[in-house]
Design a protein around this motif. Structure first.
Motif, mmCIF file in Angstrom:
data_model
loop_
_atom_site.group_PDB
_atom_site.id
_atom_site.type_symbol
_atom_site.label_atom_id
_atom_site.label_comp_id
_atom_site.label_asym_id
_atom_site.label_seq_id
_atom_site.Cartn_x
_atom_site.Cartn_y
_atom_site.Cartn_z
ATOM 1 N N UNK A 24 0.735 -1.219 0.021
ATOM 2 C CA UNK A 24 -0.074 0.041 0.144
ATOM 3 C C UNK A 24 0.929 1.297 0.031
ATOM 4 N N UNK A 25 0.516 2.324 -0.527
ATOM 5 C CA UNK A 25 1.267 3.548 -0.385
ATOM 6 C C UNK A 25 1.707 3.807 0.886
ATOM 7 N N UNK A 26 2.870 4.774 0.796
ATOM 8 C CA UNK A 26 3.228 5.469 2.165
ATOM 9 C C UNK A 26 4.060 4.727 3.061
ATOM 10 N N UNK A 27 4.504 3.715 2.673
ATOM 11 C CA UNK A 27 5.329 2.910 3.636
ATOM 12 C C UNK A 27 6.488 3.663 3.990
ATOM 13 N N UNK A 28 7.076 3.731 4.997
ATOM 14 C CA UNK A 28 8.184 4.511 5.578
ATOM 15 C C UNK A 28 9.364 3.891 6.146
ATOM 16 N N UNK A 29 9.378 2.529 6.401
ATOM 17 C CA UNK A 29 10.446 1.724 7.025
ATOM 18 C C UNK A 29 10.060 0.343 7.098
ATOM 19 N N UNK A 30 11.140 -0.722 7.086
ATOM 20 C CA UNK A 30 11.155 -1.783 7.213
ATOM 21 C C UNK A 30 11.993 -2.303 8.462
ATOM 22 N N UNK A 31 11.209 -3.367 9.186
ATOM 23 C CA UNK A 31 11.927 -3.986 10.313
ATOM 24 C C UNK A 31 12.045 -5.408 10.184
ATOM 25 N N UNK A 32 13.098 -6.100 10.804
ATOM 26 C CA UNK A 32 12.958 -7.435 10.501
ATOM 27 C C UNK A 32 13.541 -8.134 11.994
ATOM 28 N N UNK A 33 13.223 -9.428 11.985
ATOM 29 C CA UNK A 33 13.920 -10.357 12.958
ATOM 30 C C UNK A 33 14.076 -11.432 12.208
ATOM 31 N N UNK A 34 14.195 -12.578 12.841
ATOM 32 C CA UNK A 34 14.832 -13.906 12.462
ATOM 33 C C UNK A 34 14.024 -14.171 11.020
ATOM 34 N N UNK A 35 12.521 -14.225 11.401
ATOM 35 C CA UNK A 35 11.648 -14.750 10.433
ATOM 36 C C UNK A 35 10.742 -13.725 9.604
ATOM 37 N N UNK A 36 10.294 -12.844 10.233
ATOM 38 C CA UNK A 36 9.374 -11.833 10.181
ATOM 39 C C UNK A 36 9.955 -10.348 9.425
ATOM 40 N N UNK A 37 9.267 -10.060 8.269
ATOM 41 C CA UNK A 37 9.440 -8.454 7.885
ATOM 42 C C UNK A 37 8.261 -7.742 8.092
ATOM 43 N N UNK A 38 8.405 -6.605 8.759
ATOM 44 C CA UNK A 38 7.419 -5.599 9.380
ATOM 45 C C UNK A 38 7.569 -4.411 8.321
ATOM 46 N N UNK A 39 6.424 -4.034 7.739
ATOM 47 C CA UNK A 39 6.399 -2.632 6.850
ATOM 48 C C UNK A 39 5.511 -1.577 7.917
ATOM 49 N N UNK A 40 6.560 -0.592 8.031
ATOM 50 C CA UNK A 40 5.831 0.537 9.028
ATOM 51 C C UNK A 40 5.440 1.616 8.083
ATOM 52 N N UNK A 41 4.113 2.189 8.241
ATOM 53 C CA UNK A 41 3.473 3.231 7.972
ATOM 54 C C UNK A 41 3.408 4.239 9.025
ATOM 55 N N UNK A 42 3.063 5.659 8.503
ATOM 56 C CA UNK A 42 2.840 6.648 9.640
ATOM 57 C C UNK A 42 2.182 6.313 10.945
ATOM 58 N N UNK A 43 1.013 5.484 10.537
ATOM 59 C CA UNK A 43 0.207 5.166 11.712
ATOM 60 C C UNK A 43 -0.128 3.864 12.036
ATOM 61 N N UNK A 44 0.703 2.777 11.284
ATOM 62 C CA UNK A 44 0.412 1.418 11.393
ATOM 63 C C UNK A 44 1.635 0.631 11.032
ATOM 64 N N UNK A 45 1.468 -0.757 11.357
ATOM 65 C CA UNK A 45 2.615 -1.638 10.844
ATOM 66 C C UNK A 45 1.917 -2.895 10.435
ATOM 67 N N UNK A 46 2.654 -3.770 9.524
ATOM 68 C CA UNK A 46 2.010 -4.913 9.123
ATOM 69 C C UNK A 46 3.208 -5.799 8.660
ATOM 70 N N UNK A 47 2.755 -6.950 9.020
ATOM 71 C CA UNK A 47 4.083 -8.145 8.734
ATOM 72 C C UNK A 47 3.726 -8.627 7.164
ATOM 73 N N UNK A 48 4.518 -8.844 6.489
ATOM 74 C CA UNK A 48 4.495 -9.362 5.023
ATOM 75 C C UNK A 48 5.168 -10.557 4.890
ATOM 76 N N UNK A 49 4.658 -11.449 3.772
ATOM 77 C CA UNK A 49 5.174 -12.965 3.433
ATOM 78 C C UNK A 49 5.516 -12.816 2.170
ATOM 79 N N UNK A 50 6.556 -13.500 1.707
ATOM 80 C CA UNK A 50 7.225 -13.764 0.317
ATOM 81 C C UNK A 50 6.773 -15.150 -0.058
ATOM 82 N N UNK A 51 6.267 -15.148 -1.301
ATOM 83 C CA UNK A 51 5.894 -16.596 -1.992
ATOM 84 C C UNK A 51 7.387 -17.284 -2.059
ATOM 85 N N UNK A 52 7.252 -18.644 -1.455
ATOM 86 C CA UNK A 52 8.556 -19.370 -1.843
ATOM 87 C C UNK A 52 8.556 -20.038 -3.015
ATOM 88 N N UNK A 53 9.504 -20.212 -4.051
ATOM 89 C CA UNK A 53 9.525 -20.940 -5.259
ATOM 90 C C UNK A 53 9.310 -22.203 -5.161
#
Length: 178
Positions: free
Chosen positions: A149-178
């Motif tokens: 979605x538009x207006x992402x500002x930052x990524x955060x990561x730990x061992x298994x998760x990627x979090x996309x941060x927006x101005x007022x929220x954050x959400x985890x994302x998953x990548x499709x594996x081949x």
């Protein structure tokens, strides 16, 4: 600092709990812009024209020159260095280079878009663009993308998760594996 009228950069390696520097690395005529540990025994210093990899004893192990690229963004992570060069006048086309902690080129590829962040992790390098996140796996160079979605500002990561941060929220994302 100024050494007899000439600028000299200096990096002191001090271990936690030590009372004195383990190593002092002097860099004539250059000022480090970024420094990060690659491993427990190696570190990388970024300058305006190159990244130099040093052993903790001050021995230079390798160098990644930036040549005459127009614009550069770089990130030094654990065991990996990522540089992104703008190609062309507008800077919308990018060349991404990923280097191992030894300084050897591991991956090189082209991408298009406005780059907001580089996030190197132990297993992958993540690139946050204005409309998507790109994952480059370090084991095999596989590219994955997730549209955002538009207006992402930052990524955060730990061992298994990627979090996309927006101005007022954050959400985890998953990548499709081949």
């Amino acid at each position: 600092f100024d050494h007899d009228g000439a600028f000299e950069g200096e990096l002191m390696v001090v271990r936690v709990g030590a009372s004195a520097a383990e190593t002092v690395i002097k860099i004539p005529a250059l000022m480090p812009l970024q420094v990060n540990w690659l491993t427990e025994e190696t570190l990388a210093l970024m300058f305006t024209d190159r990244i130099v990899i040093y052993r903790v004893d001050g021995t230079a192990l390798g160098e990644i020159p930036f040549a005459s690229s127009s614009s550069l963004v770089a990130a030094i992570g654990d065991r990996v260095i990522c540089t992104v060069h703008n190609e062309g006048v507008l800077g919308y086309d990018k060349t991404v280079n990923i280097y191992e902690d030894s300084g050897h080129l591991q991956y090189s590829g082209s991408f298009v878009g406005e780059l907001l962040q580089i996030l190197p992790t132990e297993k992958a390098v993540f690139l946050l663009f204005e409309d998507r996140v790109v994952r480059i796996r370090l084991t095999d160079g596989h590219i994955g993308e997730v549209v955002l979605a538009p207006n992402a500002v930052r990524l955060l990561a730990d061992e298994d998760n990627i979090i996309v941060c927006y101005a007022g929220s954050a959400s985890a994302i998953r990548f499709e594996e081949p």
